[in-house]
Design a protein around this motif. Sequence first.
Motif, PDB file in Angstrom:
ATOM      1  N   ILE A  11       0.860  -1.177   0.000  1.00  0.00           N
ATOM      2  CA  ILE A  11       0.000   0.000   0.000  1.00  0.00           C
ATOM      3  C   ILE A  11       0.900   1.232   0.000  1.00  0.00           C
ATOM      4  O   ILE A  11       2.080   1.158   0.354  1.00  0.00           O
ATOM      5  CB  ILE A  11      -0.941   0.049   1.224  1.00  0.00           C
ATOM      6  N   GLU A  12       0.358   2.367  -0.408  1.00  0.00           N
ATOM      7  CA  GLU A  12       1.087   3.620  -0.271  1.00  0.00           C
ATOM      8  C   GLU A  12       1.142   3.986   1.204  1.00  0.00           C
ATOM      9  O   GLU A  12       0.191   3.729   1.957  1.00  0.00           O
ATOM     10  CB  GLU A  12       0.406   4.728  -1.065  1.00  0.00           C
ATOM     11  N   VAL A  13       2.238   4.579   1.621  1.00  0.00           N
ATOM     12  CA  VAL A  13       2.400   4.897   3.031  1.00  0.00           C
ATOM     13  C   VAL A  13       1.279   5.810   3.526  1.00  0.00           C
ATOM     14  O   VAL A  13       0.864   5.736   4.694  1.00  0.00           O
ATOM     15  CB  VAL A  13       3.798   5.517   3.291  1.00  0.00           C
ATOM     16  N   GLU A  14       0.745   6.645   2.636  1.00  0.00           N
ATOM     17  CA  GLU A  14      -0.360   7.531   3.020  1.00  0.00           C
ATOM     18  C   GLU A  14      -1.632   6.763   3.339  1.00  0.00           C
ATOM     19  O   GLU A  14      -2.547   7.311   3.963  1.00  0.00           O
ATOM     20  CB  GLU A  14      -0.636   8.538   1.896  1.00  0.00           C
ATOM     21  N   GLN A  15      -1.722   5.499   2.925  1.00  0.00           N
ATOM     22  CA  GLN A  15      -2.904   4.686   3.195  1.00  0.00           C
ATOM     23  C   GLN A  15      -2.850   3.991   4.549  1.00  0.00           C
ATOM     24  O   GLN A  15      -3.820   3.327   4.930  1.00  0.00           O
ATOM     25  CB  GLN A  15      -3.070   3.625   2.100  1.00  0.00           C
ATOM     26  N   MET A  16      -1.763   4.158   5.290  1.00  0.00           N
ATOM     27  CA  MET A  16      -1.672   3.502   6.594  1.00  0.00           C
ATOM     28  C   MET A  16      -2.707   4.026   7.575  1.00  0.00           C
ATOM     29  O   MET A  16      -3.233   3.275   8.390  1.00  0.00           O
ATOM     30  CB  MET A  16      -0.267   3.679   7.178  1.00  0.00           C
ATOM     31  N   GLY A  17      -2.993   5.315   7.524  1.00  0.00           N
ATOM     32  CA  GLY A  17      -3.977   5.880   8.433  1.00  0.00           C
ATOM     33  C   GLY A  17      -3.528   5.778   9.881  1.00  0.00           C
ATOM     34  O   GLY A  17      -2.335   5.763  10.201  1.00  0.00           O
ATOM     35  N   ALA A  18      -4.491   5.696  10.786  1.00  0.00           N
ATOM     36  CA  ALA A  18      -4.192   5.576  12.210  1.00  0.00           C
ATOM     37  C   ALA A  18      -3.593   4.201  12.481  1.00  0.00           C
ATOM     38  O   ALA A  18      -4.198   3.173  12.156  1.00  0.00           O
ATOM     39  CB  ALA A  18      -5.453   5.783  13.035  1.00  0.00           C
TER      40      ALA A  18
END
Length: 319
Positions: A11-18
């Motif tokens: 996944i893109e790192v921005e998709q990690m969320g909380a």
Amino acid sequence: MTQVQTVTGPIEVEQMGATLVHEHIFVMNEEYRLNYAEWDEQAQIADAVEQLTQLEGLGIDTIMDPTVLGLGRYIPRVQRIAQQVKLNIIVATGVYTYNEVPFQFHHSGPGLLFDQPEPMVQLFLKDLNDGIADTGVRAAFLKCAIEEQGLTPGVERVMRAVGATSAQSGAPITVHTHAASESGLVAQRVLAEEGADLSRVIIGHSGDSTDLDYLCRLADAGSYLGMDRFGLDVLLPFEERVDTVAELCRRGYTERVVLAHDASCSIDWFPAEARKAAVPNWNYRHISEDVLPALRERGVDDAQITTMLVDNPRGHFGG
């Protein structure tokens, strides 16, 4: 764009969320399980799916699972769970020991009977680059440990292998530490000697300490402080854990703090009912339900909470 490997793919790192940075799904010695444990595979998987689904409902998007050799890592079971939840599950490679290396490495390695380059490094790189066993699942971070016993020869060898692997691969590191003996400082020294970037290291179990001088020294060296044992009130009471995080935020260290419980769906170290009685808050929900409200009462604002739960885990992976 920076990508992070999860059990179900990148996944893109921005998709990690909380993100909770230190949660196990199972801590289960497979040899013990096969020989002695009462174990219902389907029921255990269903229970894990239920617990992780509850976590999703509380606004958590990702967990990092640092279950490695020595803690019972078995990826096919985790895959079956990951396929049934929306939560991202990020897994690790490494070795968990407080003393000696596993017997598989006693006689093979630099200067040993079978003299060769450190085999652990090659195994860790395989897990990171090619996948774990035949699962196709790639580890995304490294794990080692240093406990009250300190830097034993075995612990040092594993730690140097983890540091060298991180230097070669760029993979971040989580270290289990013993806060009372300030072993996080030892870990930082050894990992840095192997070329690891301390700004990509989480000093795990820092939250077992209220010694702000020690914690600030770790953070000033660039590492993240793993305030990651919420619910283990027998080691440090809830109020002291929350007060310490709030004070770190007040002192300007919000960007160095990450949160978790070090909880699991099932762990074979303790009888299940006795564990629930001794540490009733040691579960995945405790931060969302109890810790965050308590932090807000102490003046920690939503932007700081987002930094600890979202921004800092991304930064750990270079995002």
